[in-house]
Design a protein around this motif. Structure first.
Motif, PDB file in Angstrom:
ATOM      1  N   ALA A   1      47.620  36.311  42.172  1.00 24.90           N
ATOM      2  CA  ALA A   1      48.821  36.239  42.877  1.00 24.90           C
ATOM      3  C   ALA A   1      49.745  35.179  41.970  1.00 24.90           C
ATOM      4  N   VAL A   2      48.732  34.100  41.689  1.00 24.31           N
ATOM      5  CA  VAL A   2      49.295  32.925  40.936  1.00 24.31           C
ATOM      6  C   VAL A   2      49.415  33.302  39.491  1.00 24.31           C
ATOM      7  N   CYS A   3      48.632  33.974  38.859  1.00 22.39           N
ATOM      8  CA  CYS A   3      48.947  34.724  37.817  1.00 22.39           C
ATOM      9  C   CYS A   3      50.049  35.271  37.423  1.00 22.39           C
ATOM     10  N   TYR A   4      50.428  36.307  38.310  1.00 20.05           N
ATOM     11  CA  TYR A   4      51.569  36.907  38.136  1.00 20.05           C
ATOM     12  C   TYR A   4      52.950  36.190  38.322  1.00 20.05           C
ATOM     13  N   THR A   5      52.952  35.237  39.363  1.00 17.52           N
ATOM     14  CA  THR A   5      53.794  34.672  39.708  1.00 17.52           C
ATOM     15  C   THR A   5      54.375  33.749  38.540  1.00 17.52           C
TER      16      THR A   5
ATOM     17  N   ILE B   1      46.219  50.852  47.336  1.00 12.38           N
ATOM     18  CA  ILE B   1      46.594  49.534  46.869  1.00 12.38           C
ATOM     19  C   ILE B   1      46.001  49.399  45.305  1.00 12.38           C
ATOM     20  N   MET B   2      44.992  49.692  45.050  1.00  8.37           N
ATOM     21  CA  MET B   2      44.489  49.454  43.718  1.00  8.37           C
ATOM     22  C   MET B   2      45.036  50.468  42.733  1.00  8.37           C
ATOM     23  N   PHE B   3      45.495  51.705  43.337  1.00  5.03           N
ATOM     24  CA  PHE B   3      46.323  52.641  42.112  1.00  5.03           C
ATOM     25  C   PHE B   3      47.498  52.111  41.781  1.00  5.03           C
ATOM     26  N   LEU B   4      48.236  51.543  42.851  1.00  5.78           N
ATOM     27  CA  LEU B   4      49.452  50.668  42.422  1.00  5.78           C
ATOM     28  C   LEU B   4      49.321  49.516  41.615  1.00  5.78           C
ATOM     29  N   PHE B   5      48.241  48.513  42.016  1.00  4.69           N
ATOM     30  CA  PHE B   5      48.001  47.341  41.392  1.00  4.69           C
ATOM     31  C   PHE B   5      47.577  47.682  39.965  1.00  4.69           C
ATOM     32  N   GLY B   6      47.004  49.039  39.413  1.00  7.83           N
ATOM     33  CA  GLY B   6      46.705  49.203  38.256  1.00  7.83           C
ATOM     34  C   GLY B   6      47.930  49.345  37.480  1.00  7.83           C
ATOM     35  N   SER B   7      49.185  49.654  37.792  1.00  6.63           N
ATOM     36  CA  SER B   7      50.234  49.680  37.121  1.00  6.63           C
ATOM     37  C   SER B   7      51.039  48.420  36.683  1.00  6.63           C
TER      38      SER B   7
ATOM     39  N   GLY C   1      53.214  42.521  40.766  1.00  9.67           N
ATOM     40  CA  GLY C   1      51.772  42.284  40.886  1.00  9.67           C
ATOM     41  C   GLY C   1      51.511  41.006  41.903  1.00  9.67           C
ATOM     42  N   LEU C   2      52.496  40.192  42.261  1.00 12.41           N
ATOM     43  CA  LEU C   2      52.432  39.115  42.990  1.00 12.41           C
ATOM     44  C   LEU C   2      52.485  39.908  44.598  1.00 12.41           C
ATOM     45  N   VAL C   3      53.201  40.863  44.686  1.00 10.86           N
ATOM     46  CA  VAL C   3      53.293  41.287  46.174  1.00 10.86           C
ATOM     47  C   VAL C   3      52.142  42.031  46.336  1.00 10.86           C
ATOM     48  N   LEU C   4      51.634  42.997  45.517  1.00 10.23           N
ATOM     49  CA  LEU C   4      50.141  43.765  45.771  1.00 10.23           C
ATOM     50  C   LEU C   4      49.059  42.762  45.960  1.00 10.23           C
ATOM     51  N   ALA C   5      49.169  41.774  45.184  1.00 11.25           N
ATOM     52  CA  ALA C   5      48.011  40.643  45.164  1.00 11.25           C
ATOM     53  C   ALA C   5      48.037  39.971  46.647  1.00 11.25           C
ATOM     54  N   MET C   6      49.234  39.653  46.963  1.00 12.11           N
ATOM     55  CA  MET C   6      49.321  38.750  48.348  1.00 12.11           C
ATOM     56  C   MET C   6      49.219  40.023  49.542  1.00 12.11           C
ATOM     57  N   ALA C   7      49.463  41.525  49.425  1.00 12.78           N
ATOM     58  CA  ALA C   7      49.021  42.602  50.206  1.00 12.78           C
ATOM     59  C   ALA C   7      47.597  42.661  50.408  1.00 12.78           C
ATOM     60  N   MET C   8      46.687  42.436  49.307  1.00 11.48           N
ATOM     61  CA  MET C   8      45.272  42.453  49.295  1.00 11.48           C
ATOM     62  C   MET C   8      44.789  41.188  50.084  1.00 11.48           C
TER      63      MET C   8
END
Length: 415
Positions: free
Chosen positions: A361-365, A294-300, A273-280
């Protein structure tokens, strides 16, 4: 199978229509507020009001049902839902919309609980798993159908508000005309936060963070889509892509968590989640294929993390405690969903659309870091046969205590 579905077809149809209305309202209202120039923080207050009222509905509606009965309360709640959408179209004021959104949250919580209580009355332990799966599929299809109604109207006009109100009103018809007997009293929730935290700190903190993530996404993702230039169809597709990704990835993630200490999967989910959020945040994709990929992966990791918390909390519990523990986590999740829209709204005001994914990003961290810290604090012996099975949950389907009664993991408590 058809013989099992026919007695509950009317209930499932009412559920479908409520979710169609909920899916449309969930994307229409923040988008219309954004088009009228309201700040993300103001829109966040609408989300907070909705989440607060939804949580209160889970606590108050059972008392109302005890006093006047299921059918009367259900009729009132669906009427309030329709009225709330029409009032949104008539009064374009932020404070009024917060109140109207709160009415909708309270009414939806009660509507879900009453339909689910009827379903609970009609299932047996042998059919519970199949009925629960069908209920989740119907819920997801309803949400998708509601979201994809947005492109058929102009959010700047009153047409979609009226259509949404009509859908809510029509959800009353199948259940009101059903010959199903009124079921038992609704599940009442009690919260022992200290006891719940002592039992499973990782699950409690994880549920809070999952609620923050869901609240931020549910109420401000449409605003994010509009701010980066997506069309109404593009916004609906963005939300649907994340939902589909969450559905597809629930199984492998859940299966992995059934085989190892679930906290390791929490750490992995938080890292992804952190990696994908930072990518966005860094790539800042606009309209195009990249944002949907990215949204498809983020949903995971957007949707399954709450299920991870529930399964982890129940691993060491007696089967009879499933509903009690899961109900407590549901309230914690609701508290988080009140915080999420505010946190994301303020960061979007400060940093623009990227503020939504800075929040993520903060939440997933924090999610990954806390799970890792709990691993270091206490090791848990893994006995696969004794673990609670990870259960699929429909993305964006807001749970109530009655959903937990319908969940097949509650079978042992009802034997």
């Amino acid at each position: 199978m058809a013989g099992q579905l026919l007695p509950i077809a009317a209930l499932l149809f009412s559920t479908f229509l409520m979710l169609v209305g909920g899916g449309l309202a969930g994307i229409l209202l923040p988008l219309r507020a954004g088009l009228d120039g309201w700040s993300p923080t103001t829109i966040g207050w609408m989300g907070t009001s909705y989440a607060l009222a939804f949580t209160l509905g889970c606590l108050i509606v059972p008392r109302l049902v005890r006093r006047v009965g299921h059918v009367r309360v259900f009729s009132v709640l669906l009427t309030l839902l329709s009225m709330s959408l029409l009032l949104h179209a008539l009064v374009m004021e932020p404070v009024a919309w917060m109140i109207f959104r709160g009415i909708a949250g309270f009414s939806l919580a009660g509507g879900y609980m009453i339909v689910e209580s009827w379903l609970n009355e009609r299932v047996t332990n042998e059919t519970r798993g199949r009925v629960f799966s069908i209920y989740m599929i119907v819920s997801m299809l309803g949400l998708l159908a509601g979201q994809f109604m947005l492109p058929f109207g102009n959010p700047a006009t009153q047409t979609l508000f009226i259509i949404c109100a009509l859908i809510y009103a029509s959800a009353l018809i199948p259940t009101a005309l059903s010959n199903a007997q009124s079921p038992r009293a609704l599940t009442r929730v009690s919260l022992d936060l200290k006891g719940l935290y002592r039992r499973s700190p990782a699950a409690v903190v994880g549920a809070l963070i999952a609620g923050i993530v869901a609240g931020a996404w549910g109420f401000l993702a449409p605003v994010y889509g509009e701010r980066i230039g997506l069309s109404t169809l593009g916004i609906a597709a963005m939300l649907a892509t994340a939902m589909i990704g969450g559905s597809i990835f629930q199984y492998p993630l859940g299966r992995a968590s059934d085989l190892v200490d679930r906290r390791y999967v929490m750490v992995a989910a938080g890292a992804v989640g952190l990696v994908l959020a930072m990518a966005m945040v860094l790539i800042h994709p606009g309209p195009g294929w990249l944002i949907y990929a990215i949204m498809f992966l983020f949903g995971s990791v957007l949707y399954p993390i709450y299920s991870l918390n529930t399964a982890h909390a129940n691993d060491a519990a007696n089967p009879s405690e499933f509903v009690t523990i899961s109900s407590g986590l549901l309230i914690v999740y609701g508290i988080g969903s009140m915080i999420g829209p505010q946190a994301a709204g303020r960061l979007m005001d400060a940093f623009g659309p990227s503020g939504l994914f800075i929040t993520m990003a903060v939440c997933y961290t924090l999610y990954a870091a806390h799970a890792l810290w709990r691993i270091l604090q206490r090791s848990i012996p893994i006995v696969v046969d004794q673990k609670t099975e990870f259960q699929f949950q429909s993305p964006e389907m807001q749970q109530t205590p009655e959903t937990l009664q319908l969940d097949p993991r509650s079978e042992a408590a009802q034997d």
